[in-house]
Each structure stands twice: as C-alpha cells, then as structure tokens.
Motif scaffolding. Structure first.
Motif, PDB file in Angstrom:
ATOM      1  N   SER A  88     -26.817  58.103  -0.880  1.00 28.82           N
ATOM      2  CA  SER A  88     -26.440  59.420  -0.399  1.00 28.82           C
ATOM      3  C   SER A  88     -25.848  60.217  -1.554  1.00 28.82           C
ATOM      4  N   ALA A  89     -25.837  61.528  -1.401  1.00 32.29           N
ATOM      5  CA  ALA A  89     -25.345  62.376  -2.487  1.00 32.29           C
ATOM      6  C   ALA A  89     -23.876  62.112  -2.768  1.00 32.29           C
ATOM      7  N   ASN A  90     -23.104  61.823  -1.692  1.00 30.85           N
ATOM      8  CA  ASN A  90     -21.683  61.615  -1.894  1.00 30.85           C
ATOM      9  C   ASN A  90     -21.360  60.276  -2.498  1.00 30.85           C
ATOM     10  N   LYS A  91     -22.342  59.376  -2.530  1.00 30.10           N
ATOM     11  CA  LYS A  91     -22.112  58.053  -3.099  1.00 30.10           C
ATOM     12  C   LYS A  91     -22.777  57.898  -4.465  1.00 30.10           C
ATOM     13  N   LEU A  92     -23.323  58.965  -4.978  1.00 26.74           N
ATOM     14  CA  LEU A  92     -24.025  58.894  -6.269  1.00 26.74           C
ATOM     15  C   LEU A  92     -23.055  58.624  -7.401  1.00 26.74           C
ATOM     16  N   THR A  93     -21.793  58.978  -7.196  1.00 26.50           N
ATOM     17  CA  THR A  93     -20.800  58.763  -8.248  1.00 26.50           C
ATOM     18  C   THR A  93     -20.526  57.289  -8.505  1.00 26.50           C
ATOM     19  N   ARG A  94     -21.032  56.416  -7.611  1.00 31.72           N
ATOM     20  CA  ARG A  94     -20.884  54.991  -7.865  1.00 31.72           C
ATOM     21  C   ARG A  94     -21.691  54.563  -9.085  1.00 31.72           C
ATOM     22  N   TYR A  95     -22.741  55.285  -9.355  1.00 33.95           N
ATOM     23  CA  TYR A  95     -23.634  54.890 -10.444  1.00 33.95           C
ATOM     24  C   TYR A  95     -23.505  55.812 -11.666  1.00 33.95           C
ATOM     25  N   ILE A  96     -23.079  57.031 -11.410  1.00 37.22           N
ATOM     26  CA  ILE A  96     -22.983  58.021 -12.507  1.00 37.22           C
ATOM     27  C   ILE A  96     -21.629  58.705 -12.404  1.00 37.22           C
ATOM     28  N   GLU A  97     -21.021  58.878 -13.550  1.00 34.94           N
ATOM     29  CA  GLU A  97     -19.716  59.511 -13.574  1.00 34.94           C
ATOM     30  C   GLU A  97     -19.835  60.943 -13.066  1.00 34.94           C
ATOM     31  N   PRO A  98     -18.827  61.387 -12.331  1.00 34.63           N
ATOM     32  CA  PRO A  98     -18.882  62.753 -11.788  1.00 34.63           C
ATOM     33  C   PRO A  98     -19.012  63.829 -12.874  1.00 34.63           C
ATOM     34  N   CYS A  99     -18.415  63.546 -14.000  1.00 34.56           N
ATOM     35  CA  CYS A  99     -18.504  64.567 -15.057  1.00 34.56           C
ATOM     36  C   CYS A  99     -19.903  64.717 -15.616  1.00 34.56           C
ATOM     37  N   GLN A 100     -20.777  63.748 -15.295  1.00 32.46           N
ATOM     38  CA  GLN A 100     -22.148  63.811 -15.780  1.00 32.46           C
ATOM     39  C   GLN A 100     -23.112  64.292 -14.702  1.00 32.46           C
ATOM     40  N   LEU A 101     -22.559  64.648 -13.535  1.00 35.29           N
ATOM     41  CA  LEU A 101     -23.365  65.134 -12.427  1.00 35.29           C
ATOM     42  C   LEU A 101     -23.082  66.616 -12.215  1.00 35.29           C
ATOM     43  N   THR A 102     -24.093  67.290 -11.749  1.00 37.67           N
ATOM     44  CA  THR A 102     -23.926  68.706 -11.466  1.00 37.67           C
ATOM     45  C   THR A 102     -23.271  68.885 -10.116  1.00 37.67           C
ATOM     46  N   GLU A 103     -22.969  70.120  -9.812  1.00 35.08           N
ATOM     47  CA  GLU A 103     -22.291  70.408  -8.555  1.00 35.08           C
ATOM     48  C   GLU A 103     -23.156  70.048  -7.361  1.00 35.08           C
ATOM     49  N   ASP A 104     -24.495  70.060  -7.513  1.00 39.03           N
ATOM     50  CA  ASP A 104     -25.381  69.704  -6.398  1.00 39.03           C
ATOM     51  C   ASP A 104     -25.143  68.280  -5.922  1.00 39.03           C
ATOM     52  N   PHE A 105     -24.664  67.439  -6.826  1.00 36.22           N
ATOM     53  CA  PHE A 105     -24.443  66.030  -6.477  1.00 36.22           C
ATOM     54  C   PHE A 105     -22.962  65.679  -6.490  1.00 36.22           C
ATOM     55  N   GLY A 106     -22.133  66.696  -6.334  1.00 39.19           N
ATOM     56  CA  GLY A 106     -20.708  66.452  -6.254  1.00 39.19           C
ATOM     57  C   GLY A 106     -20.053  66.235  -7.600  1.00 39.19           C
ATOM     58  N   GLY A 107     -20.736  66.601  -8.669  1.00 43.73           N
ATOM     59  CA  GLY A 107     -20.167  66.418  -9.999  1.00 43.73           C
ATOM     60  C   GLY A 107     -19.528  67.696 -10.528  1.00 43.73           C
ATOM     61  N   THR A 108     -19.075  67.598 -11.787  1.00 47.60           N
ATOM     62  CA  THR A 108     -18.386  68.739 -12.420  1.00 47.60           C
ATOM     63  C   THR A 108     -19.146  69.290 -13.625  1.00 47.60           C
ATOM     64  N   LEU A 109     -20.299  68.752 -13.894  1.00 48.69           N
ATOM     65  CA  LEU A 109     -21.064  69.196 -15.061  1.00 48.69           C
ATOM     66  C   LEU A 109     -21.638  70.591 -14.797  1.00 48.69           C
ATOM     67  N   THR A 110     -21.317  71.515 -15.700  1.00 50.35           N
ATOM     68  CA  THR A 110     -21.824  72.887 -15.579  1.00 50.35           C
ATOM     69  C   THR A 110     -23.222  72.954 -16.191  1.00 50.35           C
ATOM     70  N   TYR A 111     -24.157  73.416 -15.413  1.00 53.01           N
ATOM     71  CA  TYR A 111     -25.544  73.476 -15.898  1.00 53.01           C
ATOM     72  C   TYR A 111     -26.229  74.677 -15.257  1.00 53.01           C
ATOM     73  N   ASP A 112     -26.811  75.547 -16.160  1.00 53.37           N
ATOM     74  CA  ASP A 112     -27.572  76.715 -15.710  1.00 53.37           C
ATOM     75  C   ASP A 112     -29.015  76.471 -16.090  1.00 53.37           C
ATOM     76  N   HIS A 113     -29.809  76.165 -15.094  1.00 58.30           N
ATOM     77  CA  HIS A 113     -31.190  75.791 -15.372  1.00 58.30           C
ATOM     78  C   HIS A 113     -31.994  76.964 -15.953  1.00 58.30           C
ATOM     79  N   MET A 114     -31.781  78.186 -15.442  1.00 56.06           N
ATOM     80  CA  MET A 114     -32.524  79.337 -15.949  1.00 56.06           C
ATOM     81  C   MET A 114     -32.155  79.624 -17.407  1.00 56.06           C
ATOM     82  N   ASP A 115     -30.853  79.465 -17.716  1.00 58.36           N
ATOM     83  CA  ASP A 115     -30.446  79.671 -19.104  1.00 58.36           C
ATOM     84  C   ASP A 115     -31.100  78.639 -20.013  1.00 58.36           C
ATOM     85  N   TRP A 116     -31.097  77.365 -19.517  1.00 57.20           N
ATOM     86  CA  TRP A 116     -31.734  76.302 -20.324  1.00 57.20           C
ATOM     87  C   TRP A 116     -33.219  76.579 -20.494  1.00 57.20           C
TER      88      TRP A 116
END
Length: 685
Positions: free
Chosen positions: A117-145
């Motif tokens: 589940s999305a809320n349990k994804l942090t078990r495998y990946i650190e929240p700082c490496q996840l975007t907000e869509d997956f409950g993380g804190t990583l800032t990512y602008d796909h259009m800018d990229w």
C-alpha cells in the motif's frame, strides 16, 4: 506515460528509483518500453550497477495492466531491476493476487516483486526519497525535469552534430594542398546550426544546473546528489569545452578563408582594373592621336577625351578603394600574404599611374593644340583685318588723318608680328609635346599620325608667315604711298601758305609802302628797301611754284588729282601779277620821286653868285613837270590785269605825300622868282 520518470530518489541500496504511474486509460506497452529504454539510458553505468527500484503505481489501474507491466520489466531491464514495488489500491486486488504470486516467480522474473500500500511504502524506501504522492518529502517537479531534459537533449543533439561538422571543416582545412583545403571548406563551410546559438543554449543550461545545485532549498527546489548524473552536468561541460575548442578553430578557419576570399576578391578586382586599363582604356587612347585643324575640331577632341577620362575615373575610383583595402591588409596581414599584396599593389599602381599620365599628357596636348589654333585664328583675323585695310583705297582728308592712318597701320603690323611670334612659340611647344608621344605608344607606330600633326602645325605657321610677308610688302607700298600723300598735302599746304604770304606782302605793299621820302637820299633808301622787299616776294613766289610743281609730280606718282593744286596755281599767279604791277608802280613812283627830289634839291642849293644856272629855264620846267606827274600818279589807282583797281594807302596818306611834294614845288617856285628878280632890275639900273 507522460509522468514516467526518474525522480532522483534512491533506495536503501543507493539505487535509483524508477516511478511508473499507471492510469485508467489503455496503456501502450510499446510506448512504455521505449520510454523505459530512454530512462534507463540516462544514468551512468556505475549507477546502473547499483540496480533500480521500480515503483509501479497501480492505484488507478487494473490488475492485468499491472501484471503486464511487471512482466515487461523482465524483458526490458531484468538485470538492472532489483526490486519492484507495486502500489495497490486498498483491498482491491486481494482475490486476484492469489492467482499470481510475484514472489513465487522471483527466480523466473529476475527481481523481487512486492505488493504494498502507499502508506506502507516507507518500509522499503526512506520517506525523504519518496515524493508526496507516496507519502514522502522529496520535492519533484516532473514538468520542470522534462523541460530541462528536452533542452539537454536538444543541446546534446545539436552540439554533437555541430562538433562533427566542425571537426570535418577543421580537419579538412588542416590536410591536403591549398586547393583541397579550399575545396573542402567550400563543401562544408557553413554548419547546419549556428555555433553561437548552441553555445548560448549550453551555457544557459549549465548555468541552470549549477544554480539548482548551489541554491539548495533557497530556490524552492531541493537538490539531490543524483542531479549531476540524471542531467549530465559533466557531459554539458564537456560538450561546451569541445564546442569552444572546435568553434575557435572554426573561427580561425573562417578568418583564414575570409582573408583568402578577400585577397582573391582584391586580386580579381585588381585584374579587372588592370585588364580594362591595359585593354579598352589603352585602346581608346591609341585611337586618339589627332589634334584637330581648328578650334572647333580641337574642342570636339577635348570633349571626346573628357568622355574617356570619365570612364577612366570610375576605374580610378576602384583603384583608390582597392589601394586602401590593400594598405589595410598590409598593416594587419600575415607574413605569407605581404609579398603577394605588395606585388598586387605595385602592379595596380604602375598601371594606374601610367594610364593617368597618358590621360594627362593627352589632355595637355589637346589644350596646347587648342591654344595654338586659338592664336592662329586670332592671327588670321588680324591679317584679314590688315589686308582689308590695305585693300581699301586711301582717301584721307588731310595729312593729319594720313598720319593717324599710318600709325594705325603700323600698330596693326606690330600686332601681327607679335601674334606670329606667339604662334611660333605655341607651335614649337606643341611640336615638342608631339615628339614625346612615342614614349607611351605601347609599341604602336605613331610616325604617320605624328607626321600629319607636324605637317599641319608647320603648314599653319608657314601659311601665316607667307600671309604676314605679303601684308608687310603691301604695308611697305602703302606706307610709301601714304608718305607721298603726306608730302603732297604738305606741298599743297605750303603752296597755299606761299599764296597767303604773297597776298600779305601785296597787302603790306599797298597799305604800308606809301611814303616817297622827304629828300632824295631817303627816297633812294626806300627804293633800295623796296627792291629787297620785291626779292622776298620773288622768293615766296618761286617757292610756291616749286611746291606746286612737286604736287604735280606727286599726283602723277600717286595717280590721283590733288583737290587743291588746281586752284592754288591760278591764285598764286594772280597774286604775283598783282604784286608785280603794284611793285612796278611803286618803283616808278619812287624813281620819279628821286628825280624830283634830286632836281629840286639841286636848284634849291644853287647860290645866286652862279647866274649861269639861272638861265636854265628848262630845269624849272622839268621839275614842275615831274612834280605834276608825281602828283598825278598819287591820285591814280593801280590797275590789275583783271581790271580791278587798288590805291596805295589811304586818301589821307596820299594827301600827306602830295602836300609834301607841293611844298617842295613852292620852294622851287620861290627860288625861281628870286633868281628872276635880279635879272629884271639890272636893265633898270
């Protein structure tokens, strides 16, 4: 598929995280495969070796799509994928999962697949490496990229293509002969894109990447260590360095090519100028050798020469421009071009200066010819005027007008002489210039043309000399004739003056020569003076006769009839005859007066002691007769041959002279009486 991307996050193994968001719409596996291939080509081999963690977001998709995607990963990236996290919707796939267990297929798939589940994804990946869509804190602008990636891709493509083109151009300019290099440069001279634009794009991209790295959170976008690998900042820098190097070489090639092109253009223009000046320009001058035979002809040749000069001026303007360009290249040119440039400059200058000298020489020649013909025309007009003056018969009114005409004639002859001298000077100067034509005749034989010009000039001068000589001969004749006419008028004037003088002598004889003297001695003196007076009159008459004889001779020589000599001679003879008659009358009166005074004085001086004298009665009778005769003559006028009469002096003058004679006759009578009284008394005594 639009959001299929590498977010820049990392898993616990430091592997890159690949996010595949799925939607409800139909997903094209081909497009997904191509996109995965592209994304997997971005990281370096070192990053790929650490493996990928793939997050398949199936919360908005169907199970069969998710399964197809997972199976596709086996075919596309089995070696690089270490873990696949399928984010499932809450309790939506529970029954379907029992039919396909991913963990049982690990060996066949080559990677581990977990449903989470999305809320349990942090078990495998650190929240700082996840975007907000997956409950993380990583800032990512796909259009800018995506935009940055498109810029990077465009820059990479253009710079790579540009590097290849520049390498071909630069390498082609370094190899082979000069002609091969020029041929290679001609074929590939212009790159397909503007190097300046590509470099500017690269610098802007690099500046953006560096700004993202060093700004940190201040710019609103957090930076992760994978940015350098994902956006390939080193690759951009490497491409920029290569571009700058190749572009610098390319600019040098262009500069060399531009210099060579400019040199070739200058050489081409120089040859155009040289070929025209030595070809059509020189041919125009070769055909212009005449100097004309009149002012109008010389002016026509000058006008033609001005047209030729106008055509040359256009090429001389090109010469000035080329000379300035060559001078600029000499100041900033390479050593290898100096010799060629100086040779071109020298060749151009030699031809232009030679042609300009020929134009100037031709202009000076035509100007000298125009001046020669102008002087010749003026001299011809002067000769015509002099000849016209000589052809008109001289009919002056008096000697002064003849002198004035003679002076004018001499002035015209002097003016003609000065004009001929000026013509000789102009002609000699023109001949000297013509003799110098052969020095720039380009091998053309100008003997015939020069001979015609020389013959014309010499012919004009000889003709003017002959005309002047004829006029001089005629002037000599006219001068002699006019001098004779001056002499004729002088003789006529002097003859008329002689008549006047003789008339004045006659008038003086009649008006002032009236005294007869008081005694014999005085009367004799008057008689002697009268004879001298007559001699003067005779000389005057003879002088007048000689002048009139000279007038006749001059008239015969001039073949003309004097206007005054026909009247002067009769006047002279008439006055002379009147003078002669008057002079004879004067002599007769004076001689009578001498006889009267002598006899009277003799009687009056006799003494009474001489009686013998008193017996001479005849003496008294004679003196009375002489006295009466003299008195009668005083009352008688002088009668001229033409019947005219003229008296001596005035009546009072004659009365005074007669009174003096009567007184003396009374004295004689008294004397006679005195002598007779003694004779009467003697018989009485």
């Amino acid at each position: 598929l639009l959001f299929l991307s590498e977010t820049g996050g990392k898993d616990r193994r430091s592997g890159l995280i690949l996010t595949i968001p799925l939607c409800l719409e139909q997903t094209s596996m081909d497009e997904l495969s191509v996109t995965l291939d592209y994304l997997l080509s971005i990281p370096s081999e070192k990053c790929k070796a650490r493996g990928f963690t793939v997050i398949v977001d199936g919360r908005k998709s169907q199970w069969n799509v998710v399964k197809t995607v997972v199976l596709m990963l086996q075919n596309v990236v089995p070696a690089e994928v270490s873990l696949v996290c399928v984010v499932k919707p809450d309790e939506f796939w529970d029954k379907k999962v029992t039919h396909f267990c991913f963990w049982k297929e690990k060996d066949r798939l080559g990677f581990e697949v977990i449903l989470v589940s999305a809320n349990k994804l942090t078990r495998y990946i650190e929240p700082c490496q996840l975007t907000e869509d997956f409950g993380g804190t990583l800032t990512y602008d796909h259009m800018d990229w995506l935009n940055k990636r498109l810029v990077f891709e465009k820059f990479t493509k253009e710079s790579t293509s540009l590097l290849d083109e520049l390498a071909i151009i630069n390498n082609g300019s370094d190899k082979g002969t000069q002609q091969e290099r020029e041929r290679s440069i001609d074929l590939n001279f212009l790159p397909s894109v503007d190097p300046e634009t590509v470099l500017q794009t690269g610098h802007e991209l690099l500046s953006e990447l560096q700004q993202r790295r060093f700004n940190g959170s201040d710019g609103g976008v957090s930076w992760s260590p994978m940015d350098d690998e994902l956006l390939a900042q080193p690759q951009v820098m490497k491409l920029l360095d290569s571009l700058r190097e190749q572009y610098t070489r390319y600019q040098e090639v262009c500069r060399q090519r531009s210099k060579r092109t400019q040199l070739e253009e200058i050489q081409q223009k120089v040859m155009q100028v040289v070929n025209w000046l030595e070809g059509p320009g020189s041919e125009q001058l070769r055909t212009q050798w005449g100097i004309g035979d009149s002012i109008r002809a010389s002016q026509a040749l000058q006008q033609k020469h001005e047209e030729i000069e106008s055509q040359h001026s256009e090429w001389f303007a090109v010469y000035v421009e080329l000379n300035q360009q060559i001078a600029a290249l000499l100041n900033a040119g390479d050593e290898e071009d100096l010799v060629e440039l100086k040779a071109l400059q020298q060749q151009l200058s030699d031809v232009c200066y030679r042609q300009a000298s020929q134009l100037e020489f031709r202009q000076n020649l035509l100007q000298a010819a125009l001046e020669f013909h102008s002087v010749a025309q003026d001299l011809s007009q002067q000769l015509d005027g002099l000849l016209g003056m000589l052809c008109v018969d001289v009919a002056p009114a008096d000697g002064a007008s003849i002198q004035q005409t003679l002076k004018l004639l001499e002035e015209k002859l002097k003016s003609v002489d000065l004009g001929l001298q000026g013509l000789r000077e102009k002609g000699q100067s023109l001949l000297d210039q013509i003799s110098n034509q052969a020095s720039w005749a380009y091998g053309k034989d100008v003997t015939i043309e020069n001979k015609e010009n020389v013959d014309h000039i010499q012919g004009v001068m000889e003709d003017m000399q002959l005309r002047k000589q004829r006029c001089e001969d005629m002037v000599d004749v006219r001068r002699l004739k006019m001098l004779q006419m001056v002499q004729l008028f002088k003789c006529e004037e002097d003859a008329a003056q002689a008549v006047e003088w003789l008339s004045e002598l006659l008038d003086a004889l009649l008006k002032t020569h009236i005294r007869l003297g008081d005694d014999a001695q005085e009367t004799k003196v008057l008689l002697e003076k009268h004879r001298k007076f007559v001699d003067v009159a005779q000389s005057t008459y003879d002088y007048g006769r000689q002048l009139l004889q000279a007038t006749v001779v001059l008239c015969q020589s001039l073949r003309c009839t004097s206007r005054s000599s026909g009247d002067t001679l009769p006047r002279l003879n008439r006055v002379w005859k009147q003078f002669t008659v008057t002079s004879e009358e004067r002599v007769h009166r004076l001689e009578t007066a001498v006889a009267f005074h002598s006899t009277a004085e003799k009687i009056l001086q006799e003494c009474p002691e001489q009686p013998e004298a008193f017996n001479e009665v005849e003496q008294f009778d004679e003196i009375e007769a002489v006295g009466k005769s003299l008195l009668d003559r005083l009352t008688v006028p002088v009668v001229y041959p033409d019947g005219s009469e003229q008296y001596f002096g005035s009546p009072s003058d004659m009365a005074s002279a007669a009174e003096h004679i009567r007184e003396k006759m009374k004295l004689v009578s008294l004397k006679k009486q005195q002598l007779r009284q003694p004779e009467a008394t003697t018989p009485e005594s």
